[in-house]
Design a protein around this motif. Structure first.
Motif, PDB file in Angstrom:
ATOM      1  N   UNK A 347      93.975  19.017  35.187  1.00  0.00           N
ATOM      2  CA  UNK A 347      94.989  18.056  35.452  1.00  0.00           C
ATOM      3  C   UNK A 347      94.640  16.909  36.534  1.00  0.00           C
ATOM      4  N   UNK A 348      93.837  17.344  37.538  1.00  0.00           N
ATOM      5  CA  UNK A 348      93.530  16.493  38.720  1.00  0.00           C
ATOM      6  C   UNK A 348      92.592  15.437  38.167  1.00  0.00           C
ATOM      7  N   UNK A 349      91.597  15.881  37.351  1.00  0.00           N
ATOM      8  CA  UNK A 349      90.635  14.963  36.834  1.00  0.00           C
ATOM      9  C   UNK A 349      91.332  13.934  35.917  1.00  0.00           C
ATOM     10  N   UNK A 350      92.260  14.333  35.202  1.00  0.00           N
ATOM     11  CA  UNK A 350      92.904  13.566  34.300  1.00  0.00           C
ATOM     12  C   UNK A 350      93.841  12.480  34.813  1.00  0.00           C
ATOM     13  N   UNK A 351      94.584  12.825  35.857  1.00  0.00           N
ATOM     14  CA  UNK A 351      95.450  11.909  36.778  1.00  0.00           C
ATOM     15  C   UNK A 351      94.553  10.994  37.425  1.00  0.00           C
ATOM     16  N   UNK A 352      93.356  11.543  38.073  1.00  0.00           N
ATOM     17  CA  UNK A 352      92.525  10.462  38.612  1.00  0.00           C
ATOM     18  C   UNK A 352      92.180   9.326  37.746  1.00  0.00           C
ATOM     19  N   UNK A 353      91.749   9.729  36.570  1.00  0.00           N
ATOM     20  CA  UNK A 353      91.266   8.781  35.333  1.00  0.00           C
ATOM     21  C   UNK A 353      92.500   7.792  35.091  1.00  0.00           C
ATOM     22  N   UNK A 354      93.559   8.704  34.870  1.00  0.00           N
ATOM     23  CA  UNK A 354      94.909   7.627  34.495  1.00  0.00           C
ATOM     24  C   UNK A 354      95.294   6.619  35.592  1.00  0.00           C
ATOM     25  N   UNK A 355      95.062   7.059  36.818  1.00  0.00           N
ATOM     26  CA  UNK A 355      95.548   6.116  37.746  1.00  0.00           C
ATOM     27  C   UNK A 355      94.441   5.031  37.927  1.00  0.00           C
TER      28      UNK A 355
END
Length: 581
Positions: A347-355
């Motif tokens: 999830x951390x990698x996903x929210x970095x990407x979304x951000x």
């Protein structure tokens, strides 16, 4: 110096398929991998879904058995009440039971069945093209691909039937509640049930897939570009992909190792050159089709965003989407490491990407709502989750990760709306499968749910033309390859299915993707497909690279014409004095 650290060493090539064979990388993984963690991951991802699927018919039969007994002895008020209770349990419980069985069935399908068909198909294509490929014409290669699709379906169907026959004696389809208490007695029948159900499905589905792949238009090189009337509306699209930004001045990329460039000098030159082009001949859009970073780390995203911030005129026209290196690299230094399905780092990698995506295009792209209409902007869609995102980024934790489990997938596709009813829109897809393992990070899949949202969104703009942008290539290119590894684990697992879904847009859409790092422009029937080269990867610092600016034009009857592209050369960098390869 005895060893110059600016030139790297063997550790920089640890996971590079360009520098090491797939067999060598696999051997290294077996030495480094955590076997208990791998066993646990397999249990959660494969064994548990199989058990739940195999138990479903036993639970149904136990319920029917109890219901039948009560019906047979229906003599008093107590029996009638018990019958009513049993009926109510069945009425209330069958929906969640069916949902559990369905979810686990499709989980097994995505993890094992569909990849099995893709593997068989590409293995046959690789074998036959190695045998006869040199003498084939383009039509001959297309016919061979057709035959291989049918052959793969037949071979896999036969294997699935054989597995079903072998599993049948161990299956059990009826049971009572007493049997379900003694789960150790049901372990073998439960797994046998799951094997039979999945293999039976595979036997039928592989034939359907094989003949469906054979009946679709096979990919061919584009033989000619379109022409457009002088008065036709035109759009200039710069297509970048696979920039693989790293955070170290002298660092190397995971995939290319020492065969690729150090640092990010090439990115700075690309953006400067693109800004100069835009100043003289304005661009309408810049599409970056994934792998902005090399491993999705916060420091890499920081470097990328800093580089983009120096060119605000480019940022205002840029749309980007997630690549496998942005979300699926578990550990750039250890390809043997894997994430468990509930790991917070996923999830951390996903929210970095979304951000990062929101920082670039958050006010310009729309998210598809429950009615299939592109409504809220990405920033508006993320606003309710802001506190949860910041909490996970700041503190981590299983509970915080679970709260954001479905957020990433729910935001795709994103849509850049057409500027007019018959203008040009951009559909931005996420084509990354959750793989949990760096070694399998390149797997791609466009989910059925995302495809349905995409189709619903474009129905709101029936006269518009579209760029369909995703990271993975939808089909294997009709060109010879040297290694089997170039075919497997890179294209969309369900690419043929997705191409068939795009047939409704053929003629008024162009697919743009990256991932393979090479340029190819071709078509499946009337559907044009553009693969972007990487202007960074697979070239050392002093070698020139390139990318393309494509011109799209409004053709008659809603058609989207593809005009000849402009090749943009990026000169290599001379090594500073005192640094020699």
């Amino acid at each position: 110096m005895l060893i110059d650290p600016r030139h790297g060493d063997i550790e920089d090539d640890a996971a590079s398929p360009g520098q090491r064979s797939l067999l060598a990388i696999t051997g290294s993984l077996l030495v480094e991998i955590s076997l208990p963690k791998l066993l646990f991951a397999w249990t959660v991802l494969l064994l548990l879904p199989a058990v739940l699927l195999g138990l479903a018919p036993l639970l149904v039969s136990a319920w029917f058995s109890t219901l039948s007994e009560k019906l047979a002895t229906l003599t008093g008020i107590g029996t009638a009440l018990a019958l009513l209770a049993i009926t109510a349990v069945g009425w209330i419980g069958w929906r969640p039971l069916f949902r559990i069985a369905e979810n686990n069935f499709w989980s097994l399908n995505a993890l094992a069945v569909q990849p099995g068909y893709a593997f068989t198909r590409e293995a046959l294509r690789h074998l036959t093209e190695r045998m006869w490929g040199r003498t084939l014409t383009a039509p001959g290669r297309a016919r061979l691909r057709t035959a291989n699709s049918v052959g793969a379906g037949i071979v896999l169907s036969a294997c699935a039937v054989l597995i079903a026959i072998l599993a049948w004696p161990a299956t059990r389809w009826t049971g009572g509640w007493n049997d379900l208490v003694l789960l150790h007695r049901l372990a073998v029948p439960t797994l046998a049930n799951a094997v039979l159900l999945v293999s039976g499905y595979l036997a039928a589905a592989s034939l359907v897939w094989g003949f469906a792949d054979a009946s679709m238009s096979q990919p061919v090189d584009l033989t000619a570009f379109d022409t457009a009337a002088p008065s036709a509306r035109r759009w200039r699209i710069a297509h970048l992909s696979d920039l693989h930004v790293i955070a170290e001045q002298y660092g190397f990329r995971i995939e290319s190792g020492r065969a690729g460039p150090r640092g990010n000098g090439q990115l700075a030159r690309i953006l400067a050159h693109l800004a100069a082009i835009h100043a003289t001949e304005p661009l309408d859009h810049i599409v970056v089709s994934g792998d902005m970073t090399d491993a999705g780390r916060a420091s890499e995203w920081a470097v990328f965003l800093d580089a983009m911030a120096r060119h605000p005129e480019l940022v205002a026209r840029t749309v980007m989407l997630p690549g496998n290196h942005d979300v699926n690299i578990v550990d750039r230094a250890n390809p043997a490491r894997l994430d468990l399905p509930f790991s917070p780092t996923i999830r951390l990698r996903q929210i970095r990407t979304l951000s990062a995506i929101a920082a670039v295009q958050g006010d310009r792209v729309r998210v598809v709502d429950a009615n299939g209409k592109p409504a809220a902007t990405l920033n508006e869609a993320l606003a309710p989750h802001r506190d949860a995102i910041m909490a996970l980024a700041g503190y981590g934790g299983l509970r915080r990760a679970a709260a954001l489990r479905d957020l990433f997938d729910s935001l795709f596709p994103m849509v850049v709306l057409p500027e007019a009813a018959d203008g040009l829109g951009i559909a931005i897809l996420n084509s990354n499968a959750e793989t949990h393992f760096s070694f399998t990070n390149a797997l791609g899949l466009v989910s059925v749910e995302q495809t349905h949202r995409f189709e619903a969104a474009i129905r709101h703009y029936p006269e518009a033309r579209w760029i369909v942008a995703l990271h993975h290539h939808v089909v294997e290119y009709p060109m010879p390859v040297k290694a089997f590894s170039e075919r497997i684990g890179t294209a969309l697992i369900n690419g043929s299915w997705f191409v068939r879904r795009l047939e409704a847009l053929a003629g008024r859409a162009v697919v743009m993707h990256g991932h393979r790092h090479i340029d190819w422009i071709g078509a499946c029937g009337s559907l044009k497909i553009i693969s972007a080269p990487s202007p960074v990867m697979n070239a050392i610092d002093d070698a020139a690279t390139h990318f393309y600016i494509h011109t799209l034009a409004a053709g008659p009857d809603g058609q989207l014409d593809l005009l000849p592209p402009e090749r943009v050369e990026i000169a290599g960098e001379e090594e500073p004095e005192g640094v020699h390869s």
